[in-house]
Motif scaffolding. Structure first.
Motif, PDB file in Angstrom:
ATOM      1  N   PHE A  80      -0.033  14.533  76.322  1.00 48.00           N
ATOM      2  CA  PHE A  80       0.341  15.766  77.014  1.00 48.00           C
ATOM      3  C   PHE A  80      -0.417  16.961  76.439  1.00 48.00           C
ATOM      4  O   PHE A  80      -0.906  17.826  77.176  1.00 48.00           O
ATOM      5  CB  PHE A  80       1.851  16.015  76.890  1.00 48.00           C
ATOM      6  CG  PHE A  80       2.696  15.186  77.799  1.00 48.00           C
ATOM      7  CD1 PHE A  80       2.829  15.524  79.141  1.00 48.00           C
ATOM      8  CD2 PHE A  80       3.352  14.061  77.337  1.00 48.00           C
ATOM      9  CE1 PHE A  80       3.610  14.761  80.004  1.00 48.00           C
ATOM     10  CE2 PHE A  80       4.132  13.287  78.183  1.00 48.00           C
ATOM     11  CZ  PHE A  80       4.262  13.636  79.510  1.00 48.00           C
ATOM     12  N   LEU A  81      -0.530  17.030  75.130  1.00 51.35           N
ATOM     13  CA  LEU A  81      -1.162  18.177  74.476  1.00 51.35           C
ATOM     14  C   LEU A  81      -2.642  18.303  74.829  1.00 51.35           C
ATOM     15  O   LEU A  81      -3.168  19.408  74.953  1.00 51.35           O
ATOM     16  CB  LEU A  81      -0.994  18.076  72.960  1.00 51.35           C
ATOM     17  CG  LEU A  81       0.440  18.203  72.429  1.00 51.35           C
ATOM     18  CD1 LEU A  81       0.477  17.903  70.937  1.00 51.35           C
ATOM     19  CD2 LEU A  81       1.001  19.590  72.709  1.00 51.35           C
ATOM     20  N   THR A  82      -3.321  17.175  74.965  1.00 51.50           N
ATOM     21  CA  THR A  82      -4.762  17.217  75.270  1.00 51.50           C
ATOM     22  C   THR A  82      -5.046  17.350  76.758  1.00 51.50           C
ATOM     23  O   THR A  82      -6.138  17.759  77.143  1.00 51.50           O
ATOM     24  CB  THR A  82      -5.456  15.937  74.766  1.00 51.50           C
ATOM     25  OG1 THR A  82      -4.842  14.790  75.374  1.00 51.50           O
ATOM     26  CG2 THR A  82      -5.364  15.822  73.261  1.00 51.50           C
ATOM     27  N   GLY A  83      -4.069  17.007  77.609  1.00 51.81           N
ATOM     28  CA  GLY A  83      -4.310  17.043  79.047  1.00 51.81           C
ATOM     29  C   GLY A  83      -4.575  15.681  79.642  1.00 51.81           C
ATOM     30  O   GLY A  83      -4.888  15.565  80.825  1.00 51.81           O
ATOM     31  N   TYR A  84      -4.481  14.637  78.836  1.00 55.79           N
ATOM     32  CA  TYR A  84      -4.639  13.270  79.352  1.00 55.79           C
ATOM     33  C   TYR A  84      -3.606  13.040  80.454  1.00 55.79           C
ATOM     34  O   TYR A  84      -3.914  12.460  81.499  1.00 55.79           O
ATOM     35  CB  TYR A  84      -4.438  12.282  78.205  1.00 55.79           C
ATOM     36  CG  TYR A  84      -4.552  10.821  78.568  1.00 55.79           C
ATOM     37  CD1 TYR A  84      -5.731  10.122  78.325  1.00 55.79           C
ATOM     38  CD2 TYR A  84      -3.488  10.122  79.126  1.00 55.79           C
ATOM     39  CE1 TYR A  84      -5.846   8.772  78.638  1.00 55.79           C
ATOM     40  CE2 TYR A  84      -3.592   8.778  79.443  1.00 55.79           C
ATOM     41  CZ  TYR A  84      -4.764   8.109  79.204  1.00 55.79           C
ATOM     42  OH  TYR A  84      -4.868   6.778  79.518  1.00 55.79           O
ATOM     43  N   GLU A  93       3.829   8.905  88.135  1.00 55.87           N
ATOM     44  CA  GLU A  93       2.542   9.602  88.192  1.00 55.87           C
ATOM     45  C   GLU A  93       1.712   9.331  86.939  1.00 55.87           C
ATOM     46  O   GLU A  93       0.489   9.212  87.021  1.00 55.87           O
ATOM     47  CB  GLU A  93       2.776  11.107  88.359  1.00 55.87           C
ATOM     48  CG  GLU A  93       3.300  11.482  89.736  1.00 55.87           C
ATOM     49  CD  GLU A  93       3.760  12.922  89.809  1.00 55.87           C
ATOM     50  OE1 GLU A  93       3.832  13.455  90.942  1.00 55.87           O
ATOM     51  OE2 GLU A  93       4.064  13.520  88.751  1.00 55.87           O
ATOM     52  N   ARG A  94       2.364   9.189  85.808  1.00 52.06           N
ATOM     53  CA  ARG A  94       1.624   8.904  84.565  1.00 52.06           C
ATOM     54  C   ARG A  94       1.086   7.478  84.569  1.00 52.06           C
ATOM     55  O   ARG A  94       0.009   7.214  84.015  1.00 52.06           O
ATOM     56  CB  ARG A  94       2.511   9.170  83.349  1.00 52.06           C
ATOM     57  CG  ARG A  94       2.775  10.662  83.146  1.00 52.06           C
ATOM     58  CD  ARG A  94       3.307  10.964  81.766  1.00 52.06           C
ATOM     59  NE  ARG A  94       4.677  10.537  81.565  1.00 52.06           N
ATOM     60  CZ  ARG A  94       5.743  11.232  81.935  1.00 52.06           C
ATOM     61  NH1 ARG A  94       5.593  12.390  82.568  1.00 52.06           N
ATOM     62  NH2 ARG A  94       6.961  10.785  81.678  1.00 52.06           N
ATOM     63  N   LEU A  95       1.823   6.550  85.174  1.00 54.02           N
ATOM     64  CA  LEU A  95       1.309   5.190  85.304  1.00 54.02           C
ATOM     65  C   LEU A  95       0.042   5.184  86.162  1.00 54.02           C
ATOM     66  O   LEU A  95      -0.935   4.501  85.852  1.00 54.02           O
ATOM     67  CB  LEU A  95       2.371   4.288  85.934  1.00 54.02           C
ATOM     68  CG  LEU A  95       3.564   3.908  85.043  1.00 54.02           C
ATOM     69  CD1 LEU A  95       4.603   3.133  85.854  1.00 54.02           C
ATOM     70  CD2 LEU A  95       3.095   3.068  83.856  1.00 54.02           C
ATOM     71  N   THR A  96       0.071   5.972  87.236  1.00 52.52           N
ATOM     72  CA  THR A  96      -1.104   6.079  88.110  1.00 52.52           C
ATOM     73  C   THR A  96      -2.266   6.726  87.373  1.00 52.52           C
ATOM     74  O   THR A  96      -3.420   6.286  87.480  1.00 52.52           O
ATOM     75  CB  THR A  96      -0.762   6.910  89.360  1.00 52.52           C
ATOM     76  OG1 THR A  96       0.318   6.291  90.070  1.00 52.52           O
ATOM     77  CG2 THR A  96      -1.962   7.034  90.279  1.00 52.52           C
ATOM     78  N   THR A  97      -1.969   7.778  86.619  1.00 54.77           N
ATOM     79  CA  THR A  97      -3.008   8.471  85.841  1.00 54.77           C
ATOM     80  C   THR A  97      -3.654   7.531  84.834  1.00 54.77           C
ATOM     81  O   THR A  97      -4.885   7.498  84.688  1.00 54.77           O
ATOM     82  CB  THR A  97      -2.408   9.680  85.099  1.00 54.77           C
ATOM     83  OG1 THR A  97      -1.932  10.626  86.059  1.00 54.77           O
ATOM     84  CG2 THR A  97      -3.446  10.346  84.203  1.00 54.77           C
TER      85      THR A  97
END
Length: 239
Positions: A80-84, A93-97
């Motif tokens: 989250f902090l880096t923008g990944y 949505e994170r699984l898709t990302t």
């Protein structure tokens, strides 16, 4: 002006409360008051049922700065902090990302495999950088107490070379290998290591783009000194 006053008047209590807590966290940090790091249970409490973060980025950043992160949550927190991961994203949505980033990395690796022989024979700069990267990585001492290697150095070399090839505006700099090692110790999947490193470099691009970054940093420092101590800045201007 009136609209601004009205906006501040009816500012949400949640936002004000977060700002107050963020300020308290900053004060605690300055005073050296240490609290327990954010553990898995507390980290989970920051998300709603869909997996979206309930707290603001500033609040989270201040809490992490003040308290640190337990080892169990560092991997996800840094994404989250880096923008990944997008800040306002659900579990799905994170699984898709993550799937998208994996596929993108595989495509980059396939492209690099095809052009590497040409780079090695036709581009002297590439060969020089390749040698520097190999030398830097081999100097890293990354073994456990029993002398067993903790990471694959060839993997680090591969990611650093791929980063060099894919970022035409950024030169490889000594120290990148140590920065990359930190992300390798944070996550294990190769595509995660690569993208965390990429996003981190993007957020610190003023320091990571050779010449341009150095010049920007010097200009920023000069402006800051001139603002805080004009007399000292005038003295420095003589040299």
């Amino acid at each position: 002006m009136k609209e601004r006053m009205e906006s501040e008047r009816f500012k949400s209590p949640t936002s004000s409360e977060e700002e107050l807590k963020g300020f308290s966290a900053s004060v605690s940090t300055l005073l050296g008051i240490k609290k327990l790091p954010i553990d898995a249970a507390e980290w989970e409490s920051y998300f709603d049922e869909s997996g979206q973060i309930l707290k603001s980025r500033n609040y989270m950043a201040s809490q992490i700065l003040e308290r640190g992160l337990d080892l169990s949550v560092r991997s996800e927190a840094w994404k989250f902090l880096t923008g990944y991961y997008p800040w306002k994203s659900s579990y799905d949505e994170r699984l898709t990302t993550d799937s998208m980033r994996r596929k993108s990395y595989e495509s980059l690796c396939n492209m690099y495999t095809k052009i590497e022989p040409l780079l090695e024979t036709e581009h002297r700069d590439f060969t020089e950088v390749q040698n520097v990267i190999q030398s830097d990585v081999q100097r890293l001492y990354i073994k456990d107490a029993q002398g067993n290697p903790l990471v694959d150095k060839k993997q680090l070399e591969k990611i650093l070379l791929l980063n060099y090839v894919c970022n035409v505006n950024a030169e490889y700099q000594q120290g990148f290998h140590e920065m990359l090692l930190l992300f390798r110790l944070l996550v294990e999947e190769e595509h995660e290591i690569y993208w965390l490193f990429q996003f981190f470099l993007q957020k610190t691009e003023n320091s990571c783009i050779i010449n341009v970054g150095v010049q920007k940093n010097l200009l920023m420092l000069k402006a800051l000194v001139a603002f805080m101590d004009p007399i000292f800045a005038k003295h420095l201007g003589r040299f």
